[in-house]
Design an enzyme around this catalytic site. Structure first.
Site, PDB file in Angstrom:
ATOM      1  N   HIS A 239      40.779  45.629  42.190  1.00  0.00           N
ATOM      2  CA  HIS A 239      40.394  45.303  43.551  1.00  0.00           C
ATOM      3  C   HIS A 239      39.977  46.519  44.361  1.00  0.00           C
ATOM      4  CE1 HIS A 239      42.835  41.658  42.629  1.00  0.00           C
ATOM      5  NE2 HIS A 239      41.947  41.078  43.434  1.00  0.00           N
TER       6      HIS A 239
ATOM      7  N   SER B 261      52.515  34.182  43.041  1.00  0.00           N
ATOM      8  CA  SER B 261      52.031  34.970  44.175  1.00  0.00           C
ATOM      9  C   SER B 261      52.559  34.504  45.513  1.00  0.00           C
ATOM     10  CB  SER B 261      50.508  34.952  44.193  1.00  0.00           C
ATOM     11  OG  SER B 261      50.021  35.509  42.988  1.00  0.00           O
TER      12      SER B 261
ATOM     13  N   CYS C 170      46.101  40.562  45.207  1.00  0.00           N
ATOM     14  CA  CYS C 170      46.092  41.693  44.276  1.00  0.00           C
ATOM     15  C   CYS C 170      47.518  41.932  43.775  1.00  0.00           C
ATOM     16  CB  CYS C 170      45.586  42.945  44.982  1.00  0.00           C
ATOM     17  SG  CYS C 170      45.798  44.433  43.983  1.00  0.00           S
TER      18      CYS C 170
END
Lengths: 379, 649
Positions: free
Chosen positions: B370, B327, B383
């Protein structure tokens, strides 16, 4: 000519004989020996006691011996020639059976107080024997084959014994000195032509015999010859001696590197620097000037001997002096040729300069004979 | 027998002739000898003089002193210390056996070393010194000196050897030196004669190896006179060499030591980089090792222990290790989309927990989804679906190009060993590497830093620095060489839209400082010391359907080498960035739990230039942090002031 024919009344007698010695010759000998002490002092790293002192003592003994021999009339020595020759040959035979082995060769007999090298003695007694022989031989018989064979036997007998030791250098010296004496005595030209032909044949045979069961020389002698012919092929091995010797000589230049400043000898690059290679140290430290001076002194010694011989009317004396001079010449000529890379390394010392007892004593004895001939010359 | 006078006269005449002839021949020969003497001594004198000098003079090299290495504040990191060895000279020892037996009563001799020395003694000249004990203590030297009369031929000798006073803290940065090996010599074309000195030390890895030429210096020489057997008679002249040049690193020794200690025995790496000029303030990998072990040749047992350790202590993970950035890559995907004008920060994407692409379902880490996500929220909560969507719009080529602009997939120019290039995949790359077409699923994976995407910690730190400044900051490790400053790594403006950068930075701020941010637990509450960052958790495995069915998906239940990597990148302070930090914990689990806490401690340590006040931490963390600070103070060598071998001994 028998001793009765000498005009005895003209020959000095008693202690007065000393005044009639060939003093310039004696002085020349002492000068050469002096150069020797100097060089022995240098190669010992500046110490007197290692080599220079014993050498000086021996020279002193030798000098006295020379005077002693000179006092004895020459006709006595002539009468002793045959005996001396016989004793020398016997000693050579003794070496063959009882001699000590040194450097791969049997050369000396240990007498306890000194090591006697009969081959050194032989050089002189051979000359004496040949001189006596030609003194007795009428001139017209000199070149008759029978009268030529006899001296040849006299020469070849000791030569063969010396070669068996084996000592190639001395053997060649004996042959050359003997041959030289025969030449001076007046043997016909044709014989020498034949000998030269034979020598060429012998050299060929020596080389041809290499590697065969009947090989004439030892392997190390062949290697020395190889090395002489091309020192560069093995500069760190067999050619080392010659290469280092030439470097030492060459680096001397005009005036040399200075007394005790020769790096080649001081740092041990030179082999046997106190014996066979002592000339290189001289030439390195005193340069061309030093080397040439010694050579000139040697030449003067020869010149004085030849002059002395030619002035003498006694045939035995003539031949004896010329023979001894020739021997002396061969000594330094072979040694210098060797260290300058003109001859193989055969182990011939530099006369009166190289460290060594019996060679020095025998030489002084020989010069005693020369002096005796000079003192007792017919007047 | 009487000879008539006439015969005698004739004979004498003949003799005179022959004798003159022979005398003439002798004179010729003497002349020949004189000519030869003249040729050798006068014409060739120069040549032979040269040969005589060559015989006599040997040139011996004097090794130069190696350049020293310092940190940015002048703390010594590598220096040269005297090393003592015991040598024996056979000629002076006389009875070697007895002397060595006596020595053994005083000094413990390594039997292997002793055997080698005895063997060397048999082969070498009797006057040459042979080493029988290497690297002995000063204590031993004194013992030997005191007993010198009983130990003829034995002398202690002193040389210089490398010493790293900070020990393991700089093993991965400086590398180490070691004795030149035959293998080293083979690699070098036309090697310096210095390298042939036995046991001469050269840089083997790291800065020591990369700056070998400058650190080594130039050899001095002495001319000695030797005799025919090689014995040195005297020294003729001496020319001192030039010492090697000193290096100064950009590293802050205090921070480096803290970071190394903070990583502890985890298999991890951490980097602190000054965003303004690219200076690497700390660059740590753990576990680490003591480079002093290598200096005089490492023992087999020590080396085996290092190579067989699962955590790979010899690897400099901060520059050599490459990991899927996970991420932490999302800022790049976002920037690619924003710069391309395809989205606005306010545009929203609905996350139902997964996205169907080309018949395959790509999950968000949060299975229940989400809901509606904009840029700030998607980064804050990390997300995945939002970025799947962006990637499908932007395409892999633009994402990869943007990654390259931020320093990913680019080999940074650092004087360290095996600096990794990482990987930013493109269609052409896949085609040439695997002979396969790029698939849309590959783009989806790449958008969240998975799949083929690989980055090293140093690259991620540089990425964070570039996000923080908008300039193409490049890392700098060497501050000065021989006192001359090297060019700054500040870099040019990247030409990105400042608004877009601000939006991404703001989102990163919320990751740490918003209650719902993934790194909220690792925030700093000190004013002006706020941190902006991004967590990353990168998978090193594919969860099989079988495993999913069994429900074995929790990291803690997996063997260590299959657990997720934990990553965190940040810059701080948010409003006026000074440092960017990257922390990667191999197989550490989640980025927010394993990497972010380390990154916070490291960042605050850098910002405060030392131990940060407890006020900077949220109230509930303070007890734990206080205990941790106390523990680290005890293990840090710098804090204890350990620095020299004497003190160690």
């Amino acid at each position: 000519m028998s001793y009765l024919e000498y005009t005895v009344k003209h020959v000095p007698s008693g202690a007065r004989k000393i005044l009639f010695l060939n003093w310039p010759l004696a002085l020349l000998l002492a000068s050469v020996a002096g150069i020797g002490f100097l060089m022995l002092y240098s190669v010992a790293g500046g110490t007197f006691s290692t080599w220079a002192e014993p050498q000086a003592k021996r020279f002193a003994v030798g000098f006295l011996l020379m005077i002693l021999v000179a006092m004895v009339p020459i006709w006595f020595w002539r009468s002793m020639a045959g005996v001396a020759y016989g004793v020398s040959v016997l000693l050579l035979l003794a070496v063959e059976f009882f001699g000590s082995v040194g450097m791969g060769a049997q050369r000396w007999i240990d007498l306890g107080f000194m090591r006697l090298q009969p081959s050194e003695l032989m050089k002189i007694t051979l000359v004496m024997a040949l001189a006596a022989y030609y003194d007795a031989l009428p001139q017209k018989r000199t070149s008759r084959p029978l009268w030529v064979i006899l001296p040849l036997i006299l020469i070849f007998l000791p030569t063969a014994l010396v070669l068996r030791q084996p000592d190639l250098g001395t053997a060649i010296l004996l042959l050359t000195a003997g041959g030289g004496l025969m030449f001076v005595a007046g043997v016909h030209w044709a014989y020498f032509a034949a000998v030269v032909t034979a020598a060429v044949g012998l050299v060929t045979a020596v080389f041809q015999s290499r590697g065969t069961p009947w090989q004439l020389l030892k392997d190390y002698q062949y290697r020395r010859i190889d090395t002489f012919l091309d020192p560069s092929q093995d500069p760190l091995g067999a050619g080392y001696h010659i290469t280092q010797s030439k470097i030492a000589l060459g680096s001397g230049g005009w005036t040399g590197r200075g007394f005790m400043q020769g790096t080649q000898s001081r740092l041990n690059f030179l082999p046997e620097k106190h014996t066979d290679f002592i000339f290189t140290t001289l030439a390195e430290e005193f340069g061309f000037v030093g080397g040439f001076t010694l050579l000139a002194l040697y030449a003067l010694i020869i010149l004085f001997c030849v002059t002395s011989a030619l002035m003498n009317r006694d045939r035995f004396s003539n031949l004896l002096i010329l023979g001894i001079a020739l021997n002396f010449f061969l000594f330094f000529a072979v040694n210098m040729s060797m260290v300058m890379g003109l001859a193989p390394v055969v182990g011939v010392p530099l006369p009166l300069v190289s460290y060594g007892g019996s060679a020095m004593l025998v030489l002084m004895l020989a010069f005693g004979l020369v002096q005796s001939a000079h003192v007792h010359r017919p007047r | 027998m009487r000879r008539p006078r006439a015969d005698l006269e004739a004979a004498h005449k003949n003799l005179t002739r022959r004798a003159t002839l022979l005398g003439g021949m002798q004179l010729m020969f003497v002349t020949g000898l004189a000519a030869r003497m003249q040729y050798l001594q006068l014409e060739q004198a120069d040549e032979y003089r040269l040969l005589a000098e060559e015989n006599r003079i040997n040139i011996r090299l004097i090794p130069p002193e190696r350049g020293e290495i310092f940190d940015r504040n002048g703390v010594q990191l590598a220096r040269n210390v005297p090393s003592y060895r015991i040598v024996i000279v056979r000629e002076n020892a006389g009875d070697v056996k007895t002397v060595i037996q006596r020595l053994q009563k005083l000094v413990e001799l390594d039997p292997e070393e002793l055997d080698a020395a005895l063997e060397e003694m048999r082969r070498s000249a009797p006057f040459l010194p042979v080493t029988i004990a290497e690297n002995v203590s000063w204590d031993t030297v004194s013992k030997v000196s005191v007993n010198a009369p009983a130990l003829p031929g034995i002398t202690p000798e002193v040389g210089l050897t490398r010493y790293y006073p900070m020990g393991s803290d700089y093993a991965h940065v400086l590398g180490y030196v070691g004795p030149v090996s035959d293998y080293d010599l083979e690699k070098i074309e036309n090697p310096d004669q210095l390298l042939r000195i036995p046991r001469f030390q050269i840089g083997k890895v790291g800065v020591e190896a990369k700056y070998e030429e400058r650190l080594r210096g130039k050899a001095g020489a002495k001319r000695v006179e030797v005799n025919a057997t090689g014995r040195v008679m005297r020294e003729l002249s001496r020319k001192q060499g030039t010492a090697g040049q000193d290096l100064q690193l950009t590293i802050d020794a205090n921070l480096q030591s803290y970071v190394q200690a903070r990583l502890g025995e985890e298999s991890a790496s951490a980097i602190v980089i000054d965003v303004q000029n690219g200076d690497l303030m700390a660059i740590a990998s753990s576990p680490t090792f003591d480079p002093n072990l290598f200096v005089q040749g490492i023992s087999v047992a020590d080396y085996r222990a290092l190579t067989q350790n699962t955590f790979r202590p010899l690897a400099s993970k901060s520059v050599q290790g490459t990991y899927p950035p996970g991420s932490t890559f999302k800022m790049i995907t976002a920037m690619a989309a924003l710069e391309d004008g395809l989205i606005d920060a306010d545009d929203t994407v609905y996350c139902p927990g997964h996205l169907e692409v080309a018949g395959r379902r790509f999950h968000c880490w949060k299975r229940v989804g989400h809901g509606w996500m904009d840029l700030a929220n998607s980064l804050k909560q990390s997300c995945d679906v939002y970025y799947y969507d962006l990637a499908l719009k932007v395409g892999i080529e633009k994402i990869s190009a943007m990654a390259n602009r931020f320093g990913l997939g680019v080999r940074h120019d650092l004087p360290m060993s095996a600096v990794a290039q990482g990987l930013t995949p493109t269609k052409a790359w896949k085609q040439s590497t695997y002979q396969q077409d790029w698939r849309i699923g590959d783009t989806v994976n790449a958008s969240i830093g998975q799949g083929y995407m690989l980055a090293s910690p140093i690259q991620l730190a540089v990425m964070a620095a570039r996000i923080a400044t908008g300039r193409s900051v490049s890392p700098r490790l060497i501050k000065t060489i021989d006192g001359v400053e090297t060019p700054s790594g500040a870099g040019e403006a990247m030409g990105l839209n400042q608004g877009h950068l601000a939006q991404v930075r703001r989102a990163m701020y919320e990751v740490v400082n918003d209650r719902r941010g993934t790194a909220y637990g690792s925030r700093s509450i000190a004013e002006g010391m706020r941190i902006a960052g991004k967590t990353g958790t990168s998978q090193v495995r594919n969860i099989t359907a079988e495993e999913r069915a069994r429900g074995v998906t929790r990291n803690e239940d997996l063997p260590w080498e299959r657990r997720d990597h934990a990553l965190f990148v940040n810059f701080a302070p948010f409003d006026n960035p000074r440092y960017a930090v990257c922390v990667v914990v191999e197989h550490g689990g989640g980025g927010s739990t394993a990497a972010a806490p380390i990154a916070r401690d490291v960042t605050l340590q850098a910002l405060y230039g030392g131990e940060p006040p407890l006020d900077a931490y949220p109230r509930k963390d303070r007890g734990r942090i206080s205990a941790q600070q106390e523990r680290l103070r005890e293990v840090r060598p710098i804090a204890r002031g350990v620095g020299s071998p004497e003190e160690q001994a």
